[in-house]
Design a protein around this motif. Sequence first.
Motif, mmCIF file in Angstrom:
data_model
loop_
_atom_site.group_PDB
_atom_site.id
_atom_site.type_symbol
_atom_site.label_atom_id
_atom_site.label_comp_id
_atom_site.label_asym_id
_atom_site.label_seq_id
_atom_site.Cartn_x
_atom_site.Cartn_y
_atom_site.Cartn_z
ATOM 1 N N LEU A 92 -18.949 -20.862 -29.299
ATOM 2 C CA LEU A 92 -20.158 -20.177 -28.856
ATOM 3 C C LEU A 92 -20.618 -19.124 -29.868
ATOM 4 O O LEU A 92 -21.826 -18.940 -30.089
ATOM 5 N N GLU A 93 -19.660 -18.458 -30.503
ATOM 6 C CA GLU A 93 -20.017 -17.427 -31.477
ATOM 7 C C GLU A 93 -20.649 -18.019 -32.733
ATOM 8 O O GLU A 93 -21.315 -17.315 -33.497
ATOM 9 N N GLY A 94 -20.429 -19.308 -32.965
ATOM 10 C CA GLY A 94 -21.039 -19.955 -34.125
ATOM 11 C C GLY A 94 -22.523 -20.175 -33.973
ATOM 12 O O GLY A 94 -23.219 -20.503 -34.947
ATOM 13 N N ILE A 95 -23.059 -20.022 -32.767
ATOM 14 C CA ILE A 95 -24.500 -20.191 -32.544
ATOM 15 C C ILE A 95 -25.227 -18.936 -33.034
ATOM 16 O O ILE A 95 -24.839 -17.819 -32.693
ATOM 17 N N VAL A 99 -33.022 -18.351 -33.062
ATOM 18 C CA VAL A 99 -33.299 -19.728 -33.486
ATOM 19 C C VAL A 99 -34.784 -19.839 -33.814
ATOM 20 O O VAL A 99 -35.639 -19.701 -32.934
ATOM 21 N N PRO A 100 -35.127 -20.080 -35.104
ATOM 22 C CA PRO A 100 -36.543 -20.232 -35.465
ATOM 23 C C PRO A 100 -37.056 -21.619 -35.081
ATOM 24 O O PRO A 100 -36.349 -22.614 -35.199
ATOM 25 N N VAL A 247 -26.687 -24.565 -35.389
ATOM 26 C CA VAL A 247 -25.836 -24.034 -36.466
ATOM 27 C C VAL A 247 -26.082 -24.745 -37.793
ATOM 28 O O VAL A 247 -25.353 -24.524 -38.765
ATOM 29 N N GLY A 248 -27.108 -25.598 -37.845
ATOM 30 C CA GLY A 248 -27.480 -26.238 -39.101
ATOM 31 C C GLY A 248 -26.674 -27.463 -39.466
ATOM 32 O O GLY A 248 -26.434 -27.713 -40.660
ATOM 33 N N ALA A 253 -25.099 -33.636 -35.249
ATOM 34 C CA ALA A 253 -25.836 -33.659 -33.988
ATOM 35 C C ALA A 253 -26.302 -35.069 -33.655
ATOM 36 O O ALA A 253 -26.165 -35.538 -32.522
ATOM 37 N N ILE A 254 -26.851 -35.756 -34.661
ATOM 38 C CA ILE A 254 -27.295 -37.142 -34.434
ATOM 39 C C ILE A 254 -26.097 -38.031 -34.106
ATOM 40 O O ILE A 254 -26.150 -38.888 -33.213
ATOM 41 N N ALA A 255 -24.986 -37.829 -34.828
ATOM 42 C CA ALA A 255 -23.794 -38.659 -34.606
ATOM 43 C C ALA A 255 -23.240 -38.472 -33.196
ATOM 44 O O ALA A 255 -22.903 -39.448 -32.523
#
Length: 352
Positions: A92-95, A99-100, A247-248, A253-255
């Motif tokens: 959670l801290e990695g978020i 968020v633009p 988080v870039g 995310a797609i996988a």
Amino acid sequence: MVLNRQRLLAALFVALATLAAAVLAEVLRTVVFAVTVAYVLYPLRQRLVGRGLPRRIACGVATAVAFLGATLLVAPLLYALYRRRAELIAILEGIPDVVPISVGDFETAIEVAPYVAAAEAFVRDVALALAGAAPVLVLELVVFTFLVYGILYRPGAVGAAVFGVLPPEYHDVPARLHERTRQTLYSIYVLQAATAAATFLLALVVFRVLGYGSPVLLAVIAGILQFIPVVGPSVLIVALGTGDVLVGQPGRAIAVLVIGLVVVAFVPDAVIRTRLAGWTGKISPGLYFVGFVGGILTLGAVGVIVGPLVVSLLLEVIDMLTEHGATGSVAHEPRSVAQEAGPVEGREDSSD
């Protein structure tokens, strides 16, 4: 005169059962859980007795199965949420805090830091609450074990009372309710548990391959979410994909969205649930969803079982009313149904 006496005793039983429910309210969920588990394990107990095992040993073996099942259900959740809470908080801290979002000429930024902080606090509170409740859970597990053994050892008492009070022409009613109860409980315990176990194993492999931190914790959450109808583990997959985007890591995310939704969310339902549905007795997704949501909102955790069961029994009564109105007679022959009723059988041999 005998019938009146039986009805008086039945009314006394209902009154004392109500009083016991009020007095034992704190362990009522354990009692209900034990009754339903014993109901599902009764065929195993009968099969062991049929193979020549003494009744006490057969009940002990079936109770051991219930104990191991309950332990395997609770222990991974306690371990994952308490011992692995730091890893979940690290995820959670990695978020990022902000968020633009950019769509064409429109640009804005969404501040997610308060939501992340609330999620972290929730995880900590749940972990500490589970740790504090561990002694109570152990005590409830002991009560659960004794109850399951006692019910399996003398399962025919309630059935004998029911058939003793009702006239013979109405014996088909409790027998049909028994059969509906058996099918519903098997669907909840056997089908859902098998699907959740498959979901856990598949999710563990997927999350390890994709490189997520604490894959065991995520796999446990996926298995638990499998008990939630309609939504299931797909909500976890979407959440992980969204977190990767934030988080870039769009590639992962797609996988996770493609592989996770197919392997974790779809395959257990399509393969395991389909293969076991005919054996356990079918329960419609709509019925399960209504019972699940209503039961868990009203009764808490035990509502996961009681909710679908109550709705299922209600539909069975509606079916019987419809059949009686259409034919003007009872659909089943009372005596033969009563003899086939399984756990609601009449008297049980008291010898070992």
